[in-house]
Design an enzyme around this catalytic site. Structure first.
Site, short mmCIF file in Angstrom:
data_model
loop_
_atom_site.label_atom_id
_atom_site.label_comp_id
_atom_site.label_asym_id
_atom_site.label_seq_id
_atom_site.Cartn_x
_atom_site.Cartn_y
_atom_site.Cartn_z
N ASP A 1 61.42 76.13 67.52
CA ASP A 1 60.62 77.40 66.09
C ASP A 1 61.71 77.83 65.52
O ASP A 1 62.04 78.76 64.60
CB ASP A 1 59.86 77.60 67.37
CG ASP A 1 60.48 79.56 67.37
OD1 ASP A 1 60.98 78.70 68.76
OD2 ASP A 1 59.81 80.42 67.86
N HIS B 1 69.22 81.04 67.00
CA HIS B 1 69.74 80.34 68.49
C HIS B 1 69.31 79.08 67.96
O HIS B 1 68.97 78.22 67.07
CB HIS B 1 68.97 81.38 69.22
CG HIS B 1 67.22 81.56 68.97
ND1 HIS B 1 66.80 81.91 67.78
CD2 HIS B 1 66.46 81.37 70.12
CE1 HIS B 1 65.22 82.35 68.48
NE2 HIS B 1 64.94 81.37 69.70
N HIS C 1 68.42 86.25 74.57
CA HIS C 1 67.02 85.39 75.02
C HIS C 1 67.61 84.11 75.06
O HIS C 1 66.50 83.41 76.06
CB HIS C 1 66.31 85.32 72.99
CG HIS C 1 65.15 84.70 73.38
ND1 HIS C 1 64.09 84.79 73.34
CD2 HIS C 1 65.48 84.17 72.46
CE1 HIS C 1 63.56 83.76 72.56
NE2 HIS C 1 64.25 83.26 72.31
FE FE Z 1 61.04 82.06 68.37
ZN ZN Z 2 63.38 82.07 70.61
#
Ligand code: FE
Ligand code: ZN
Length: 250
Positions: free
Chosen positions: A60, A56, A114
């Protein structure tokens, strides 16, 4: 031929994963949390990076794409949303697509929730799933973009995988997840796992990877319909457990 998986901690609580198809020597990193750390690990292993596989767009997970691509000339494969981090993937993939790393086949599963475009890379032959921030040991990703229904559908796709599937989660959140889990599930199976997790973390040991079978038995998000029998709709029960975690001060 096996798929080698090299896991290492980076940033404050991420795990980096380097994988290598032994038959051909092609190697990929799953997400790019920390370009310097990934390039250092590659050098230590003596592996040549051929691919970045992104789950995604979050920094990070894709923030190291540009630096690693510049350093290695590798090809970036990921969901379209990765463009939000600055450069589009060389190949955009989504549910049902197949990514070959040498002779190793990854099936792409859309596990949005998410983020809307989040994907999982599943290697059925070796029983491994790289789930990014969708499923964690005793946890699941926060719903930054998707709905409870979307995330519940995504989690159902993961629980449909064989119980022995090794689940590589992108963060070491397990101790805090366990504290929340104990607040909503008083069962002995969870209690035993939580005790083992606290002991492992005291010693600085990793609790990732986990497995589909272990999560199905103990993860409060996957068990939401059982934990909230007062809510008839499974996705709504999941949403209630997710909301309780978001407000949990453990
Ligand atoms: Fe993450
Ligand atoms: Zn994430």
């Amino acid at each position: 031929m096996p798929l080698q998986v090299h896991q290492f901690p980076c940033l404050s609580d991420n795990y980096g994963f380097l994988v290598r198809d032994e038959a051909t020597g092609q190697a990929a990193c799953i997400d790019t949390p920390d370009a310097d750390a990934i390039l250092r690990e590659l050098k230590a292993l003596g592996w040549t990076l051929t691919h970045i596989l992104n789950t995604h767009w979050h920094p990070d997970h894709a923030g190291g794409n540009a630096a690693i691509k510049t350093a290695t000339g590798c090809r970036v494969i990921g969901p379209a949303e990765v463009e939000r981090i600055g450069t589009a993937p060389d190949r955009v993939v989504d549910d049902g697509d197949v990514v070959m790393l040498g002779q190793t086949r990854f099936d792409v599963i859309n596990t949005g929730g998410h983020t809307l475009g989040h994907i999982t890379f599943h290697d059925a032959a070796h029983g491994a799933a790289f789930v990014g921030d969708t499923l964690f040991a005793l946890g699941c990703g926060r719903l930054f973009e998707g709905t409870p229904q979307q995330m519940w559908t995504s989690l159902q796709k993961l629980t449909a995988l064989p119980d022995a599937t090794t689940v590589y989660c992108a963060h070491e959140y397990t101790a805090s997840n366990a504290r929340f889990a104990l607040s909503v599930d008083k069962g002995p199976v969870l209690k035993a796992r939580a005790d083992a997790i606290f002991a492992a973390r005291e010693k600085g040991e990793w609790t990732v990877p986990t497995s589909i079978g272990l999560e199905k038995a103990t993860n409060p998000f996957l068990r939401a319909p059982l934990l909230r029998p007062d809510i008839a709709d499974p996705a709504e029960a999941f949403g209630a457990v997710r909301a309780a975690k978001d407000g949990f001060k453990g």
